[in-house]
Design a protein around this motif. Structure first.
Motif, short mmCIF file in Angstrom:
data_model
loop_
_atom_site.label_atom_id
_atom_site.label_comp_id
_atom_site.label_asym_id
_atom_site.label_seq_id
_atom_site.Cartn_x
_atom_site.Cartn_y
_atom_site.Cartn_z
N MET A 201 0.81 -1.21 0.00
CA MET A 201 0.00 0.00 0.00
C MET A 201 0.85 1.26 0.00
N GLY A 202 1.83 1.32 -0.89
CA GLY A 202 2.65 2.52 -1.01
C GLY A 202 3.84 2.59 -0.10
N LEU A 203 3.95 1.66 0.87
CA LEU A 203 5.10 1.63 1.77
C LEU A 203 6.15 0.68 1.24
N ARG A 204 7.39 1.14 1.18
CA ARG A 204 8.49 0.32 0.66
C ARG A 204 9.53 0.10 1.75
N VAL A 205 10.07 -1.11 1.79
CA VAL A 205 11.15 -1.44 2.72
C VAL A 205 12.17 -2.29 1.98
N VAL A 206 13.40 -1.82 1.88
CA VAL A 206 14.50 -2.57 1.26
C VAL A 206 15.58 -2.78 2.31
N THR A 252 8.10 -1.63 10.65
CA THR A 252 8.82 -2.08 9.46
C THR A 252 10.03 -2.94 9.81
N GLY A 253 10.36 -3.05 11.08
CA GLY A 253 11.57 -3.76 11.48
C GLY A 253 12.80 -2.89 11.47
N ALA A 254 12.62 -1.60 11.20
CA ALA A 254 13.75 -0.67 11.15
C ALA A 254 13.65 0.37 12.25
N SER A 271 20.51 -3.26 8.05
CA SER A 271 19.81 -2.00 8.18
C SER A 271 18.65 -2.04 7.19
N SER A 272 17.90 -0.97 7.06
CA SER A 272 16.79 -0.92 6.11
C SER A 272 16.62 0.49 5.56
N LEU A 273 16.13 0.56 4.35
CA LEU A 273 15.67 1.81 3.75
C LEU A 273 14.14 1.75 3.72
N LYS A 315 11.31 12.08 1.32
CA LYS A 315 11.91 11.56 2.56
C LYS A 315 12.28 10.08 2.40
N LEU A 316 13.42 9.74 2.98
CA LEU A 316 13.88 8.35 3.02
C LEU A 316 14.35 8.04 4.43
N GLY A 317 13.73 7.04 5.06
CA GLY A 317 14.14 6.62 6.39
C GLY A 317 15.25 5.59 6.30
#
Length: 326
Positions: A201-206, A252-254, A271-273, A315-317
Protein backbone atom coordinates in the motif's frame (compact mmCIF):
# COMPACT_ATOMS: atom_id res chain seq x y z
CA UNK A 1 1.90 -4.45 9.72
CA UNK A 2 2.14 -7.22 7.16
CA UNK A 3 4.32 -6.41 4.17
CA UNK A 4 3.77 -8.08 0.83
CA UNK A 5 6.63 -9.29 -1.31
CA UNK A 6 7.17 -6.98 -4.28
CA UNK A 7 6.68 -8.62 -7.68
CA UNK A 8 8.45 -7.68 -10.89
CA UNK A 9 6.03 -7.41 -13.81
CA UNK A 10 7.12 -8.43 -17.27
CA UNK A 11 7.26 -6.17 -20.25
CA UNK A 12 8.95 -6.93 -24.05
CA UNK A 13 8.75 -6.32 -29.38
CA UNK A 14 7.74 -8.13 -32.42
CA UNK A 15 10.63 -9.30 -34.56
CA UNK A 16 10.60 -9.43 -38.33
CA UNK A 17 8.73 -12.32 -39.86
CA UNK A 18 10.96 -15.22 -40.73
CA UNK A 19 13.10 -15.11 -37.58
CA UNK A 20 14.23 -18.69 -37.47
CA UNK A 21 17.36 -20.67 -36.74
CA UNK A 22 19.32 -21.26 -33.61
CA UNK A 23 21.50 -19.25 -31.33
CA UNK A 24 24.98 -18.04 -32.22
CA UNK A 25 27.11 -14.92 -32.26
CA UNK A 26 29.19 -13.29 -34.94
CA UNK A 27 31.31 -10.17 -35.24
CA UNK A 28 31.14 -7.80 -38.17
CA UNK A 29 33.92 -7.43 -40.73
CA UNK A 30 37.26 -6.75 -39.13
CA UNK A 31 35.99 -7.77 -35.70
CA UNK A 32 33.52 -4.89 -35.50
CA UNK A 33 29.86 -5.01 -34.63
CA UNK A 34 27.33 -6.28 -37.13
CA UNK A 35 24.58 -3.62 -37.01
CA UNK A 36 21.05 -4.73 -36.24
CA UNK A 37 19.83 -2.55 -39.07
CA UNK A 38 22.26 -4.02 -41.61
CA UNK A 39 20.80 -6.22 -44.32
CA UNK A 40 18.05 -8.35 -42.86
CA UNK A 41 20.08 -11.46 -43.64
CA UNK A 42 20.07 -14.45 -41.32
CA UNK A 43 21.69 -13.60 -38.02
CA UNK A 44 22.77 -15.57 -34.93
CA UNK A 45 19.28 -15.49 -33.37
CA UNK A 46 17.13 -15.35 -36.48
CA UNK A 47 16.78 -12.54 -39.02
CA UNK A 48 18.12 -9.09 -38.24
CA UNK A 49 15.42 -6.54 -39.11
CA UNK A 50 16.11 -3.73 -41.58
CA UNK A 51 15.22 -1.27 -38.79
CA UNK A 52 15.31 -1.88 -35.05
CA UNK A 53 11.74 -2.37 -33.73
CA UNK A 54 10.51 -0.06 -31.00
CA UNK A 55 12.02 -0.99 -27.66
CA UNK A 56 15.05 -2.79 -29.06
CA UNK A 57 17.38 0.06 -28.07
CA UNK A 58 17.73 1.51 -24.59
CA UNK A 59 21.13 3.08 -24.13
CA UNK A 60 23.67 1.59 -23.68
CA UNK A 61 21.99 -1.71 -24.70
CA UNK A 62 20.45 -2.87 -27.96
CA UNK A 63 18.86 -6.13 -29.02
CA UNK A 64 20.57 -7.47 -32.14
CA UNK A 65 18.25 -10.34 -33.07
CA UNK A 66 15.65 -12.70 -31.61
CA UNK A 67 14.44 -16.17 -32.57
CA UNK A 68 12.17 -18.67 -30.86
CA UNK A 69 15.27 -20.05 -29.12
CA UNK A 70 17.42 -17.09 -28.15
CA UNK A 71 17.92 -13.37 -27.87
CA UNK A 72 21.22 -11.68 -28.74
CA UNK A 73 22.07 -8.29 -27.32
CA UNK A 74 24.97 -5.86 -27.25
CA UNK A 75 25.98 -3.63 -24.36
CA UNK A 76 28.49 -0.77 -24.50
CA UNK A 77 30.17 1.02 -21.62
CA UNK A 78 30.09 4.70 -22.58
CA UNK A 79 31.51 5.79 -19.24
CA UNK A 80 35.08 6.46 -18.13
CA UNK A 81 35.49 3.59 -15.65
CA UNK A 82 34.73 -0.15 -15.56
CA UNK A 83 31.04 -0.82 -14.92
CA UNK A 84 28.68 -3.63 -13.98
CA UNK A 85 25.66 -3.37 -16.27
CA UNK A 86 22.39 -5.18 -15.45
CA UNK A 87 19.79 -5.59 -18.20
CA UNK A 88 16.16 -6.68 -17.86
CA UNK A 89 14.36 -7.89 -21.00
CA UNK A 90 10.65 -8.48 -21.26
CA UNK A 91 7.55 -8.81 -23.38
CA UNK A 92 6.63 -6.00 -25.78
CA UNK A 93 2.89 -6.34 -25.32
CA UNK A 94 2.37 -7.83 -28.78
CA UNK A 95 3.37 -11.01 -30.56
CA UNK A 96 4.46 -14.14 -28.71
CA UNK A 97 4.69 -13.62 -24.97
CA UNK A 98 7.61 -14.46 -22.66
CA UNK A 99 6.66 -16.55 -19.63
CA UNK A 100 9.52 -15.07 -17.54
CA UNK A 101 11.46 -11.82 -17.90
CA UNK A 102 15.11 -12.75 -18.52
CA UNK A 103 17.87 -10.58 -17.09
CA UNK A 104 21.65 -10.63 -17.28
CA UNK A 105 24.55 -8.74 -15.71
CA UNK A 106 27.79 -7.88 -17.48
CA UNK A 107 30.58 -7.55 -14.92
CA UNK A 108 33.58 -5.22 -15.18
CA UNK A 109 32.90 -3.94 -18.69
CA UNK A 110 35.86 -1.76 -19.64
CA UNK A 111 35.37 1.90 -20.63
CA UNK A 112 34.52 2.14 -24.33
CA UNK A 113 34.15 -1.63 -24.67
CA UNK A 114 31.21 -3.36 -26.36
CA UNK A 115 30.26 -6.96 -25.82
CA UNK A 116 27.58 -9.27 -27.16
CA UNK A 117 25.78 -11.87 -25.13
CA UNK A 118 22.95 -14.32 -25.64
CA UNK A 119 19.96 -15.35 -23.59
CA UNK A 120 18.58 -18.83 -24.26
CA UNK A 121 14.78 -18.75 -24.47
CA UNK A 122 14.43 -22.53 -24.13
CA UNK A 123 15.52 -22.98 -20.52
CA UNK A 124 19.27 -23.08 -21.19
CA UNK A 125 21.93 -20.95 -19.48
CA UNK A 126 23.25 -17.64 -20.71
CA UNK A 127 26.31 -18.24 -22.87
CA UNK A 128 29.61 -16.56 -21.96
CA UNK A 129 29.92 -13.21 -23.68
CA UNK A 130 32.18 -12.47 -26.59
CA UNK A 131 34.05 -9.15 -26.81
CA UNK A 132 33.38 -6.93 -29.81
CA UNK A 133 36.52 -5.69 -31.55
CA UNK A 134 38.83 -7.84 -29.44
CA UNK A 135 38.33 -5.96 -26.15
CA UNK A 136 38.51 -8.49 -23.27
CA UNK A 137 35.67 -8.36 -20.76
CA UNK A 138 34.32 -10.37 -17.86
CA UNK A 139 31.65 -13.05 -18.16
CA UNK A 140 27.96 -12.41 -18.60
CA UNK A 141 26.41 -13.92 -15.50
CA UNK A 142 22.77 -14.98 -15.40
CA UNK A 143 20.48 -14.09 -12.57
CA UNK A 144 17.66 -16.42 -11.46
CA UNK A 145 15.25 -15.00 -14.05
CA UNK A 146 17.24 -16.03 -17.10
CA UNK A 147 15.56 -19.34 -17.91
CA UNK A 148 12.10 -19.37 -19.48
CA UNK A 149 9.70 -22.17 -20.30
CA UNK A 150 10.58 -24.04 -23.51
CA UNK A 151 8.63 -22.94 -26.57
CA UNK A 152 6.26 -25.45 -28.08
CA UNK A 153 7.25 -26.90 -31.42
CA UNK A 154 5.30 -25.93 -34.51
CA UNK A 155 4.32 -28.27 -37.35
CA UNK A 156 7.11 -30.55 -38.53
CA UNK A 157 9.72 -28.51 -40.35
CA UNK A 158 8.02 -25.18 -39.63
CA UNK A 159 9.79 -22.36 -37.81
CA UNK A 160 8.44 -21.39 -34.42
CA UNK A 161 7.58 -17.69 -34.10
CA UNK A 162 9.92 -15.52 -32.07
CA UNK A 163 8.47 -13.82 -28.99
CA UNK A 164 7.93 -10.07 -28.86
CA UNK A 165 10.65 -8.57 -26.69
CA UNK A 166 12.20 -5.28 -25.69
CA UNK A 167 14.81 -3.86 -23.33
CA UNK A 168 12.82 -3.00 -20.22
CA UNK A 169 15.47 -1.58 -17.90
CA UNK A 170 19.21 -0.94 -17.79
CA UNK A 171 21.12 -0.25 -14.59
CA UNK A 172 24.85 0.40 -14.38
CA UNK A 173 27.12 0.85 -11.36
CA UNK A 174 30.88 1.45 -11.20
CA UNK A 175 32.59 -1.91 -10.72
CA UNK A 176 34.64 -0.39 -7.90
CA UNK A 177 31.37 0.32 -6.04
CA UNK A 178 29.42 -2.79 -7.03
CA UNK A 179 27.59 -4.60 -4.21
CA UNK A 180 28.88 -8.06 -3.31
CA UNK A 181 26.82 -11.01 -2.10
CA UNK A 182 29.42 -13.72 -2.62
CA UNK A 183 32.67 -14.66 -4.29
CA UNK A 184 35.96 -13.03 -3.39
CA UNK A 185 35.94 -10.66 -0.45
CA UNK A 186 36.15 -6.99 -1.53
CA UNK A 187 39.37 -5.11 -0.81
CA UNK A 188 37.53 -3.27 1.98
CA UNK A 189 36.93 -6.58 3.79
CA UNK A 190 33.21 -5.76 3.98
CA UNK A 191 30.34 -6.90 1.78
CA UNK A 192 27.32 -4.61 1.47
CA UNK A 193 24.28 -5.30 -0.70
CA UNK A 194 20.53 -4.63 -0.88
CA UNK A 195 17.74 -7.19 -1.11
CA UNK A 196 14.72 -7.05 -3.42
CA UNK A 197 12.55 -5.40 -0.79
CA UNK A 198 8.92 -5.49 0.32
CA UNK A 199 5.99 -3.26 -0.57
CA UNK A 200 2.49 -2.77 0.78
CA UNK A 201 0.00 0.00 0.00
CA UNK A 202 2.65 2.52 -1.01
CA UNK A 203 5.10 1.63 1.77
CA UNK A 204 8.49 0.32 0.66
CA UNK A 205 11.15 -1.44 2.72
CA UNK A 206 14.50 -2.57 1.26
CA UNK A 207 17.04 -4.33 3.46
CA UNK A 208 20.72 -3.42 3.54
CA UNK A 209 22.96 -6.34 4.45
CA UNK A 210 26.56 -6.26 5.68
CA UNK A 211 29.04 -9.07 6.14
CA UNK A 212 32.53 -8.77 7.60
CA UNK A 213 34.50 -11.03 5.26
CA UNK A 214 37.84 -9.56 6.32
CA UNK A 215 40.26 -10.66 9.03
CA UNK A 216 39.71 -7.93 11.62
CA UNK A 217 36.82 -6.68 13.74
CA UNK A 218 34.46 -4.05 12.35
CA UNK A 219 32.85 -1.56 14.73
CA UNK A 220 29.44 -0.17 13.76
CA UNK A 221 27.94 2.73 15.64
CA UNK A 222 24.65 4.16 14.41
CA UNK A 223 23.39 4.46 10.87
CA UNK A 224 24.81 3.83 7.42
CA UNK A 225 25.38 6.96 5.37
CA UNK A 226 23.06 6.98 2.35
CA UNK A 227 23.07 9.32 -0.67
CA UNK A 228 20.18 9.12 -3.17
CA UNK A 229 21.29 9.14 -6.83
CA UNK A 230 19.54 9.56 -10.18
CA UNK A 231 20.13 7.55 -13.37
CA UNK A 232 23.27 9.60 -14.10
CA UNK A 233 24.62 8.82 -10.60
CA UNK A 234 24.15 12.45 -9.57
CA UNK A 235 22.82 13.33 -6.11
CA UNK A 236 19.08 14.05 -6.14
CA UNK A 237 18.42 17.47 -4.59
CA UNK A 238 15.72 17.97 -2.01
CA UNK A 239 15.64 14.42 -0.65
CA UNK A 240 15.96 14.18 3.15
CA UNK A 241 17.47 11.05 4.67
CA UNK A 242 16.06 10.56 8.17
CA UNK A 243 17.42 8.40 10.97
CA UNK A 244 15.19 5.43 11.76
CA UNK A 245 12.49 3.68 9.81
CA UNK A 246 9.92 5.05 12.26
CA UNK A 247 10.49 8.48 10.67
CA UNK A 248 8.39 7.05 7.81
CA UNK A 249 6.29 4.30 9.40
CA UNK A 250 6.34 1.99 12.42
CA UNK A 251 6.34 -1.78 12.32
CA UNK A 252 8.82 -2.08 9.46
CA UNK A 253 11.57 -3.76 11.48
CA UNK A 254 13.75 -0.67 11.15
CA UNK A 255 12.79 0.91 14.46
CA UNK A 256 15.73 -0.21 16.65
CA UNK A 257 17.70 2.59 18.32
CA UNK A 258 21.28 3.18 17.29
CA UNK A 259 23.88 1.22 19.23
CA UNK A 260 27.59 0.52 19.12
CA UNK A 261 28.65 -3.08 18.51
CA UNK A 262 31.44 -5.11 16.97
CA UNK A 263 31.05 -7.33 13.91
CA UNK A 264 33.75 -10.04 14.07
CA UNK A 265 35.15 -11.75 10.96
CA UNK A 266 32.30 -13.74 9.45
CA UNK A 267 29.73 -11.70 11.36
CA UNK A 268 26.76 -9.86 9.85
CA UNK A 269 24.61 -6.81 10.38
CA UNK A 270 21.58 -5.29 8.70
CA UNK A 271 19.81 -2.00 8.18
CA UNK A 272 16.79 -0.92 6.11
CA UNK A 273 15.67 1.81 3.75
CA UNK A 274 12.04 2.84 4.30
CA UNK A 275 9.93 5.19 2.20
CA UNK A 276 6.44 5.88 0.93
CA UNK A 277 5.34 6.29 -2.67
CA UNK A 278 2.83 9.04 -1.89
CA UNK A 279 2.01 11.76 -4.40
CA UNK A 280 0.26 15.10 -4.16
CA UNK A 281 0.38 18.34 -6.15
CA UNK A 282 3.16 19.88 -4.07
CA UNK A 283 6.04 18.91 -6.37
CA UNK A 284 7.19 16.47 -9.03
CA UNK A 285 7.58 12.86 -7.87
CA UNK A 286 11.12 11.59 -7.29
CA UNK A 287 12.21 8.34 -8.91
CA UNK A 288 15.86 7.55 -8.14
CA UNK A 289 17.20 4.09 -8.97
CA UNK A 290 20.45 4.20 -7.00
CA UNK A 291 21.74 4.84 -3.49
CA UNK A 292 25.39 5.17 -2.48
CA UNK A 293 25.91 3.54 0.90
CA UNK A 294 28.82 3.85 3.33
CA UNK A 295 28.69 1.45 6.25
CA UNK A 296 30.61 3.93 8.43
CA UNK A 297 31.93 7.45 7.84
CA UNK A 298 34.95 7.14 5.57
CA UNK A 299 34.14 3.56 4.50
CA UNK A 300 34.40 2.52 0.87
CA UNK A 301 31.13 3.39 -0.94
CA UNK A 302 28.81 0.75 -2.35
CA UNK A 303 26.17 1.64 -4.94
CA UNK A 304 22.95 -0.35 -4.57
CA UNK A 305 19.83 -0.20 -6.75
CA UNK A 306 16.72 -0.03 -4.53
CA UNK A 307 14.61 1.70 -7.24
CA UNK A 308 13.46 4.50 -4.96
CA UNK A 309 10.01 5.81 -5.94
CA UNK A 310 9.71 8.46 -3.27
CA UNK A 311 6.65 10.14 -4.74
CA UNK A 312 6.42 13.76 -3.59
CA UNK A 313 7.35 12.95 0.03
CA UNK A 314 11.04 13.77 -0.43
CA UNK A 315 11.91 11.56 2.56
CA UNK A 316 13.88 8.35 3.02
CA UNK A 317 14.14 6.62 6.39
CA UNK A 318 17.41 4.81 7.17
CA UNK A 319 17.39 2.18 9.92
CA UNK A 320 20.25 1.81 12.39
CA UNK A 321 22.70 -1.05 11.94
CA UNK A 322 21.71 -4.02 14.10
CA UNK A 323 23.68 -7.26 14.56
CA UNK A 324 22.46 -10.45 12.90
CA UNK A 325 22.87 -13.59 14.94
CA UNK A 326 24.86 -16.63 13.75
Amino acid sequence: MVLMRAVRVGVGVVVAAGAVVGCGSTAGPGGGTAAASASGSAGPCGVAPTAAPAGWVREPVRIVAVSADCLEYEVTNRGSEPADVAVLFGWSGSGGRLSVDPSVTQRALAPGASVRGRVQLTGGPVEPDRPVGGVPTGPVRPDPLVSVAPSSSGPSGAARPAPGVKVVRVRSVPTAEAPSEGGACPASGVRVYADRGDAAMGLRVVGLHLENCGTGDLVLDGFPQVEVLDEAHAAVPGVRTLEGGSAIATGTGADAPASRFTVPPGGRARSSLVWRNTNDASSDPVNAPYARVRATPGAAPVMVTPELDLGTTGKLGVGAWVPVGP
